[in-house]
Enzyme design. Sequence first.
Site, PDB file in Angstrom:
ATOM      1  N   ASP A 181       0.777  -1.360   0.115  1.00 26.99           N
ATOM      2  CA  ASP A 181       0.084   0.083  -0.010  1.00 26.99           C
ATOM      3  C   ASP A 181       0.631   1.272  -0.161  1.00 26.99           C
ATOM      4  O   ASP A 181       0.291   2.379   0.270  1.00 26.99           O
ATOM      5  CB  ASP A 181      -1.016  -0.091   1.057  1.00 26.99           C
ATOM      6  CG  ASP A 181      -0.352  -0.353   2.510  1.00 26.99           C
ATOM      7  OD1 ASP A 181      -1.119  -0.687   3.360  1.00 26.99           O
ATOM      8  OD2 ASP A 181       0.854  -0.032   2.779  1.00 26.99           O
ATOM      9  N   HIS A 206       5.705   7.384   9.288  1.00 27.81           N
ATOM     10  CA  HIS A 206       6.103   5.976   9.345  1.00 27.81           C
ATOM     11  C   HIS A 206       7.532   5.673   8.615  1.00 27.81           C
ATOM     12  O   HIS A 206       8.162   4.859   8.725  1.00 27.81           O
ATOM     13  CB  HIS A 206       5.078   4.886   8.573  1.00 27.81           C
ATOM     14  CG  HIS A 206       3.867   4.930   9.162  1.00 27.81           C
ATOM     15  ND1 HIS A 206       3.829   4.561  10.471  1.00 27.81           N
ATOM     16  CD2 HIS A 206       2.541   5.234   8.748  1.00 27.81           C
ATOM     17  CE1 HIS A 206       2.691   4.685  11.066  1.00 27.81           C
ATOM     18  NE2 HIS A 206       1.726   4.914   9.971  1.00 27.81           N
ATOM     19  N   ASP A 212      -1.542  11.016  15.666  1.00 33.01           N
ATOM     20  CA  ASP A 212      -2.177   9.944  14.647  1.00 33.01           C
ATOM     21  C   ASP A 212      -2.639   8.533  15.338  1.00 33.01           C
ATOM     22  O   ASP A 212      -2.150   8.311  16.473  1.00 33.01           O
ATOM     23  CB  ASP A 212      -0.982   9.682  13.700  1.00 33.01           C
ATOM     24  CG  ASP A 212      -1.568   8.856  12.251  1.00 33.01           C
ATOM     25  OD1 ASP A 212      -1.990   9.523  11.388  1.00 33.01           O
ATOM     26  OD2 ASP A 212      -1.718   7.654  12.446  1.00 33.01           O
ATOM     27  N   HIS A 232      -1.896   5.770  14.529  1.00 31.92           N
ATOM     28  CA  HIS A 232      -0.836   4.922  14.230  1.00 31.92           C
ATOM     29  C   HIS A 232       0.620   5.301  14.887  1.00 31.92           C
ATOM     30  O   HIS A 232       0.706   6.422  14.880  1.00 31.92           O
ATOM     31  CB  HIS A 232      -0.412   4.383  12.852  1.00 31.92           C
ATOM     32  CG  HIS A 232      -1.778   4.213  12.109  1.00 31.92           C
ATOM     33  ND1 HIS A 232      -2.389   4.934  11.193  1.00 31.92           N
ATOM     34  CD2 HIS A 232      -2.324   2.773  11.799  1.00 31.92           C
ATOM     35  CE1 HIS A 232      -3.217   4.218  10.563  1.00 31.92           C
ATOM     36  NE2 HIS A 232      -3.291   2.948  11.015  1.00 31.92           N
ATOM     37  N   ASP A 285      -6.783  10.330  12.088  1.00 32.10           N
ATOM     38  CA  ASP A 285      -7.384   8.815  11.746  1.00 32.10           C
ATOM     39  C   ASP A 285      -7.729   8.326  13.021  1.00 32.10           C
ATOM     40  O   ASP A 285      -8.361   7.192  12.999  1.00 32.10           O
ATOM     41  CB  ASP A 285      -6.499   8.107  11.120  1.00 32.10           C
ATOM     42  CG  ASP A 285      -5.044   8.141  11.350  1.00 32.10           C
ATOM     43  OD1 ASP A 285      -4.714   8.632  12.521  1.00 32.10           O
ATOM     44  OD2 ASP A 285      -4.244   7.344  10.739  1.00 32.10           O
TER      45      ASP A 285
HETATM   46 ZN   LIG Z   1      -2.243   6.968  10.865  1.00 32.26          ZN
END
Ligand SMILES: [Zn+2]
Length: 307
Positions: free
Chosen positions: A83, A126, A163, A165, A244
Amino acid sequence: METLYITHPSCHLHEMGRWHPESPERLDAINDQLLSSGLASYLLGRKARLATDQDILRVHDAAYLQQLKQQLPKQGYFNIDADTLMNPHTLEAAYAAAGAGLDAVDGVMQEGAAGAFCSVRPPGHHAESNRAMGFCFFNNVAVAAAYAMERYGLSRVLIVDFDVHHGNGTEQIFADDERVLMCSFFQHPFFPGSYQVPVPKNMVNIPVQAYAKSTQVLEAFKQQCMPRIKAFRPEIVFFSAGFDAHREDEMGQLSLVEADYAELTTAVVKACAPSAGQRLVSMLEGGYDASSLGRSVVAHVRAMAGL
Ligand SMILES: [Zn+2]
């Protein structure tokens, strides 16, 4: 002076397929809400500069940068992983996204801007020093933080990552760098599965279970992060601003709403005001539900700008 709103046309041209949630339309949703809320008229819009290789290499390996350049497709896509894809515009967008952070740093350090929001993509948190992943290529917030330390000699830099994540890339780049304090909460267990104990000394990580209430998340952040932030007395504050964790965002299973982003932002801004003033730089990370993304950015920027 006003709060800066920094973006770049290239950030619209990078795309990874119609199916992909990290889409150019995310930036339109933010722009629409800034306009319809009336907040746009209080912001000073600016087109980002492109970061240079020298800027990127403060946090990324030369071999990795070279590899990205070689992988850039002339047409179609190049799949880095399932992705994370490059199209012909990806690298220019990535240089612009990183460059926005540099402009934001200059804006708050030199021009007296009352904070800056970078509405950019691809996101960055990331991306590790030698690895693209999770829709990220250059670690925008790390590039900006490293620039702030080198260009302006800062030695106390706060990064708040909200975030949903874990910001594995930012953590990997700044682990045990005592000039940086990184505070974040994130859903766990969850992508990217990078949360490990023991945590580096300069990181405050708050793993949060899926379906936790937002009041619990904010309370945990206040209890665990705010004392560290106050003691650190940051000279500049970066937000890795992913939205998110919003209740309406199906990427994650947390339940924040606009008021939570406002509350979190205000708490950090107030705690840092004595040492950082309005040296506040926010860079877009995730947020994949267009409507809640736009509304949450308005709440966050309003809180950052004190409007
Ligand atoms: Zn995220």
